[in-house]
Design a protein around this motif. Structure first.
Motif, PDB file in Angstrom:
ATOM      1  N   GLU A  79       2.963  -8.113  -8.703  1.00 30.64           N
ATOM      2  CA  GLU A  79       1.627  -7.054  -7.116  1.00 30.64           C
ATOM      3  C   GLU A  79       1.056  -6.395  -8.214  1.00 30.64           C
ATOM      4  OE1 GLU A  79       1.367  -7.260  -4.153  1.00 30.64           O
ATOM      5  OE2 GLU A  79       3.626  -8.661  -3.997  1.00 30.64           O
ATOM      6  N   PRO A  80       0.159  -7.007  -8.939  1.00 33.14           N
ATOM      7  CA  PRO A  80      -1.062  -6.501 -10.167  1.00 33.14           C
ATOM      8  C   PRO A  80      -1.534  -5.505  -9.418  1.00 33.14           C
ATOM      9  CG  PRO A  80      -2.451  -8.216  -8.513  1.00 33.14           C
ATOM     10  CD  PRO A  80      -0.484  -8.664  -7.975  1.00 33.14           C
ATOM     11  N   THR A  81      -1.514  -4.499  -7.941  1.00 34.38           N
ATOM     12  CA  THR A  81      -1.685  -2.955  -7.618  1.00 34.38           C
ATOM     13  C   THR A  81      -0.281  -2.214  -8.309  1.00 34.38           C
ATOM     14  OG1 THR A  81      -1.096  -3.374  -5.896  1.00 34.38           O
ATOM     15  CG2 THR A  81      -3.081  -3.603  -5.650  1.00 34.38           C
ATOM     16  N   LEU A  82      -0.024  -3.035  -8.169  1.00 34.43           N
ATOM     17  CA  LEU A  82       1.862  -1.929  -8.440  1.00 34.43           C
ATOM     18  C   LEU A  82       1.300  -1.478  -9.621  1.00 34.43           C
ATOM     19  CD1 LEU A  82       4.179  -3.089  -5.645  1.00 34.43           C
ATOM     20  CD2 LEU A  82       2.864  -0.583  -5.364  1.00 34.43           C
ATOM     21  N   GLN A  83       1.712  -3.058 -10.778  1.00 30.75           N
ATOM     22  CA  GLN A  83       1.654  -3.148 -12.016  1.00 30.75           C
ATOM     23  C   GLN A  83       0.400  -1.970 -12.827  1.00 30.75           C
ATOM     24  OE1 GLN A  83       1.390  -6.877 -13.196  1.00 30.75           O
ATOM     25  NE2 GLN A  83       2.325  -6.564 -15.402  1.00 30.75           N
ATOM     26  N   GLU A  84      -0.586  -1.831 -12.019  1.00 26.72           N
ATOM     27  CA  GLU A  84      -1.910  -0.868 -12.430  1.00 26.72           C
ATOM     28  C   GLU A  84      -1.035   0.342 -12.528  1.00 26.72           C
ATOM     29  OE1 GLU A  84      -6.394   0.166 -12.066  1.00 26.72           O
ATOM     30  OE2 GLU A  84      -5.646  -1.969 -10.610  1.00 26.72           O
ATOM     31  N   GLU A  85      -0.941   1.028 -11.373  1.00 22.30           N
ATOM     32  CA  GLU A  85       0.096   2.162 -11.293  1.00 22.30           C
ATOM     33  C   GLU A  85       1.072   2.451 -12.032  1.00 22.30           C
ATOM     34  OE1 GLU A  85      -1.018   4.569  -9.291  1.00 22.30           O
ATOM     35  OE2 GLU A  85      -2.938   3.440  -8.714  1.00 22.30           O
ATOM     36  N   LYS A 129       1.627   6.770  -6.047  1.00 19.68           N
ATOM     37  CA  LYS A 129       0.261   7.921  -6.541  1.00 19.68           C
ATOM     38  C   LYS A 129       0.902   9.440  -6.415  1.00 19.68           C
ATOM     39  CE  LYS A 129      -3.855   5.122  -5.377  1.00 19.68           C
ATOM     40  NZ  LYS A 129      -4.352   5.476  -6.729  1.00 19.68           N
ATOM     41  N   GLN A 179       2.151   1.529  -3.405  1.00 25.07           N
ATOM     42  CA  GLN A 179       1.331   2.335  -4.399  1.00 25.07           C
ATOM     43  C   GLN A 179       0.587   4.114  -4.314  1.00 25.07           C
ATOM     44  OE1 GLN A 179      -2.291   0.551  -3.604  1.00 25.07           O
ATOM     45  NE2 GLN A 179      -3.783   1.360  -5.557  1.00 25.07           N
ATOM     46  N   GLU A 223       1.342  -1.392  -0.191  1.00 25.03           N
ATOM     47  CA  GLU A 223       0.188  -0.324  -0.228  1.00 25.03           C
ATOM     48  C   GLU A 223       0.982   1.537  -0.362  1.00 25.03           C
ATOM     49  OE1 GLU A 223      -0.654  -2.568   2.577  1.00 25.03           O
ATOM     50  OE2 GLU A 223      -2.405  -3.236   1.399  1.00 25.03           O
TER      51      GLU A 223
END
Length: 894
Positions: free
Chosen positions: A854-860, A821, A817, A814
């Motif tokens: 890590e999908p969340t980091l990849q999206e960011e 951001k 991430q 988090e």
């Protein structure tokens, strides 16, 4: 009516600096002897102030502070100089500062006489007042009836204690005891007004100068006339006696001649004719010296020495300016230190803006110099040329041949002058075939190379001459260049183009070499003057309808038109960079026009109409000359040393009258008025971001972000050869934690030296402020606080913070991430652009291996990639465009 922009009342661009070329006027000089330095000093009046010169070298030693009005008479004792102006007079100490001021007279003071600790003043109503100098109190007042005894001269006879001798316009004289306030004796006189009284070297003997031109040598003790002399040049203006063993008396006259009389033989022994071109204001023999000091209203101070066998005086030293109003002034050379000036007195002189010792006179123009030399003729008015009305100068070849060309009033031929030799030159340039008397030269210019002179005539002909040989090199046009009189000629800086203008209202462009007409254009009105700024190719034209047109000589089009003057425009000047055009007009105003904006940015009025205006090639001074003034007035350019608002003046701007500067530099008190910024000057504070569309960099130094990717290399290079040693004793200074924000170090709990200092706490590590702020940012979507923490850290601190974002170093997915951001927010706002790139690069270097899992980091990261690419493509296109233009300019053959 509105007084001006922001309440401005004076010129925003120019401040009065000082006057040049003023040495004397019609007020008699004062000679003083300094017992301490054993030197004579002479003081002359120059309007509202006075100059003091050392007689030995005639060098200027002091300039007094200015008084409110013109000085009308002067006197001096051993310590003080007294100067009267209007119905007030002041005492000056050290030839400069006013220490006492005496007020009380109702009429203008015209006589002053120091008298020990007292000073006597006489006004035009014949009221005589005695003042105590140090208390400034009135000691005694005597009132005389003007119709019976109007005081015209005053003298304190030697050895006559407390007594003064008064001469009157009616002819009688009175001897008074001023201590007892008694009239001791009345001399009947000679029924002619007394103009001068002077003590003779003998006790009881006084010389009395009369309106009839007589000088009476009179014994006042027995009331006997010892001898009489008479001169035919009008009233006696001043008298002086030699005291170096020769019984000689000198008497001045209104026509500039001085008579020298032998008192033993009672005869005229010599005449010094034309010692001054105006009346002799004052003359003084120095005590026990064969030197005579004279001054006059012709702006000259002269010292004559009497060392000849027959006792005649020859000129030893002099300080001289123009004796008649100026006709033309121009800066000479590129250093901005000399001003050439021509005058109605027929002379051409050079004045230095640095020091008076560099002044020089190029002399009078003489019609035939060789004939005058051969025949030994006096340089009388018959062989002198009329005054110069226009001239052009160029210093490029001044050491090889003449560099100045001048046209004279009502004369066809133009004279050449040599600045280096300070004399009139070899040639008189005029067309050979012309025989008419009514044709005159009206405009001149000299090429920037100094080889050619271009002369325009009243017949409309424009000729070119060689300056070295004086040979005629051709004319523009078949018969004549213009149908009317030539009003201006100019040659560009490369001798490619010649511009001429005539009174019929035409402006013509010619090829300089082939003399072929290139272009002709009609003007709205007949031109009055023309000026070319060679460096920029800008041509200024003053027209008879009081307007100014500005042309570009490359495109041959009018680029600016200015109107606003209410009288004939006498002269114009460009600033050295060509941005300003300064115009002087008969409406008594000097206006400054800004050429890029096409606006009037400065305007001020003067008491006397400006005839000439010229700006220094270095841009530091503006020089002006005025109607009925003999001096050149310098104005300093305020924009060189102070913040100046160059806002356009409104249409209803009312300029105020500015006083002409005096001969002394403006006092500091007066300067503060100009230096203080006006209300209109609003201090501009640059915002953090000029526009949201623009990419903005941070103001941080490069060392805080540029080396983030190379920290491991830098650490290896900086690794010490020896391990750090434990200090033996407690440090003198309390240890602090390394970092940009100083904090005191907490004392170590365990002091065991064998324990390892490297501890990897992993998940148990305490979260840093940066991690906490990122977690807060995930909740409220605000990352400014986290960014500010990074901005305050050095490169090592930033790397530590980014490394600790990983889960195995005490962070979490988090928090990582949140960091991405934060970088996205920086790219969206387009602020701190280089920091965002550097922080993102370091983050990818440290954590690139774990991002794909890590999908969340990849999206960011995917979102960030598109943002970075958009910004960079936009910047890259701008860079490429700029580089392309730059390469074209550097390589193209223009």
């Amino acid at each position: 009516m509105d007084p001006g922009v922001g309440g401005r009342t004076t010129s925003a661009l120019f401040a009065g600096f000082r006057a040049l070329g003023l040495f004397s006027n019609d007020i008699p000089h004062v000679v003083r002897f300094n017992t301490l330095k054993r030197r004579f000093y002479v003081t002359t009046c120059v309007g509202k102030s006075f100059h003091t010169y050392d007689v030995q070298k005639l060098s200027l030693v002091a300039v007094s502070n200015s008084v409110p009005q013109d000085i009308c008479c002067m006197a001096a004792d051993g310590k003080l100089v007294f100067a009267a102006y209007g119905n007030v007079f002041s005492a000056f100490a050290r030839n400069k500062e006013i220490v006492h001021t005496f007020r009380g007279h109702k009429a203008e003071i015209h006589l002053l006489q120091p008298f020990g600790d007292h000073v006597i003043s006489v006004d035009t109503d014949s009221i005589l007042t005695i003042w105590h100098i140090y208390s400034e109190e009135e000691y005694l007042q005597l009132t005389f009836d003007k119709s019976v005894f109007k005081i015209s001269a005053i003298l304190h006879p030697s050895t006559y204690l407390n007594k003064i001798l008064l001469g009157s316009e009616q002819g009688s004289l009175q001897l008074w005891n001023v201590k007892s306030n008694k009239l001791l004796y009345t001399f009947p006189g000679w029924k002619v007004g007394v103009t001068a009284l002077q003590q003779a070297p003998a006790v009881d003997v006084v010389a009395v100068g009369l309106m009839s031109g007589q000088v009476i040598i009179h014994n006042i003790k027995f009331d006997e006339t010892l001898m009489k002399f008479r001169q035919d040049w009008g009233p006696i203006t001043s008298i002086s006696f030699r005291t170096d063993g020769h019984p000689v008396m000198a008497a001045g006259s209104p026509c500039g001649h001085i008579g020298l009389w032998d008192l033993e033989d009672k005869r005229l022994i010599n005449q010094m004719r034309n010692a001054h071109s105006t009346a002799i204001a004052g003359l003084t023999f120095l005590h026990r010296e064969p030197l005579l000091v004279t001054n006059g209203a012709d702006n000259a101070l002269r010292i004559w020495i009497f060392d000849g066998p027959t006792g005649e005086g020859r000129l030893l030293k002099f300080r001289m300016g123009h004796s008649a109003p100026l006709t033309k002034i121009r800066y000479y050379g590129q250093n901005g230190q000399q001003i050439l000036s021509a005058s109605q007195d027929g002379t051409l002189q050079s004045f230095s803006t640095i020091h008076e010792k560099f002044n020089k006179s190029l002399g009078h123009g003489i019609i035939n110099k060789k004939r005058v030399k051969r025949k030994g003729l006096q340089k009388t008015m018959s062989v002198r040329l009329p005054p110069i009305i226009k001239f052009a100068a160029e210093e490029a070849r001044e050491s090889d041949w003449d560099g100045i060309i001048a046209c004279h009033q009502s004369k066809l031929s133009c004279s050449t002058w040599n600045y280096q030799r300070s004399t009139i030159g070899s040639y008189f340039l005029k067309p050979k075939e012309l025989k008419k008397d009514d044709i005159t030269a009206t405009a001149v210019d000299i090429t920037s190379c100094g080889n050619f002179a271009v002369i325009g005539l009243s017949s409309g002909t424009v000729d070119v001459y060689n300056m070295q040989s004086g040979i005629h090199r051709g004319s523009f046009g078949k018969d004549q260049a213009h149908k009317g009189s030539i009003r201006g000629v100019a040659v560009d800086g490369l001798n490619q183009l010649t511009i001429t203008t005539g009174s019929e209202g035409l402006l013509k462009f010619w090829n300089f070499k082939s003399k072929i007409l290139i272009h002709s254009m009609n003007l709205d009105s007949s031109p009055n003057a023309m000026l070319l700024h060679r460096d920029s190719g800008i041509l200024g034209l003053a027209l008879d309808d009081f307007s100014i047109s500005v042309l570009d000589i490359e495109t041959r089009k009018i680029v600016r038109e200015f109107s606003g003057h209410q009288g004939q425009i006498n002269d114009m000047a460009f600033s050295p960079d060509g941005r300003w055009l300064i115009s002087a007009s008969m409406d008594c105003s000097i206006r400054t026009w800004d050429l890029p904006s096409g606006c009037l940015i400065d305007c001020f009025l003067l008491d006397s109409a400006p005839l000439n205006v010229t700006m220094s090639p270095t841009g530091d001074f503006l020089a002006t000359s005025h109607v009925d003034h003999l001096g050149i007035y310098l104005w300093s350019n305020i924009s060189l040393y102070s913040v100046v608002s160059l806002r356009p003046l409104p249409a209803d701007y009312v300029p105020s009258v500015v006083m002409l500067p005096g001969t002394c530099q403006t006092q500091d008190v007066e300067l503060t008025e100009f230096i203080e910024p006006s209300d209109e000057m609003i201090a501009y504070e640059s915002p953090e971001q000029l526009n949201e569309q623009l990419v903005t960099l941070s103001l941080l130094p490069e060392s805080r972000w540029k080396n983030l990717l190379n920290l491991d290399v830098i650490k290896k290079k900086n690794k010490p050869k020896e391990p750090p040693k434990v200090p033996k004793s407690a440090p003198f200074f309390i240890p602090t934690v390394p970092g940009l924000v100083p904090r005191y170090a907490t004392p170590e709990q365990n002091s065991d030296p064998q324990q390892s200092k490297v501890v990897n706490l992993g998940m148990l590590a305490q979260k840093s402020d940066f991690c906490l702020k990122l977690e807060d940012g995930l909740i409220n979507n605000k990352y400014e606080l986290a960014l500010n923490i990074l901005k305050e850290l050095g490169p090592s601190g930033i790397e530590t913070e980014l490394r600790s974002l990983a889960p195995d170093c005490g962070g979490s997915i988090e928090v990582m991430q949140g960091f991405l951001k934060m970088v996205g927010m920086m790219l969206d706002r387009k602020r701190d652009f280089e920091l965002a790139q550097a922080y993102l690069a370091l983050f990818l270097k440290l954590h690139l291996k774990m991002i794909p899992s890590e999908p969340t980091l990849q999206e960011e990261i995917t979102k960030l990639s598109t943002k970075v690419e958009e910004n960079w493509i936009h910047l890259q296109s701008l860079f490429n465009q700029s580089m392309c233009v730059l390469n074209y300019i550097k390589s193209a053959l223009l």
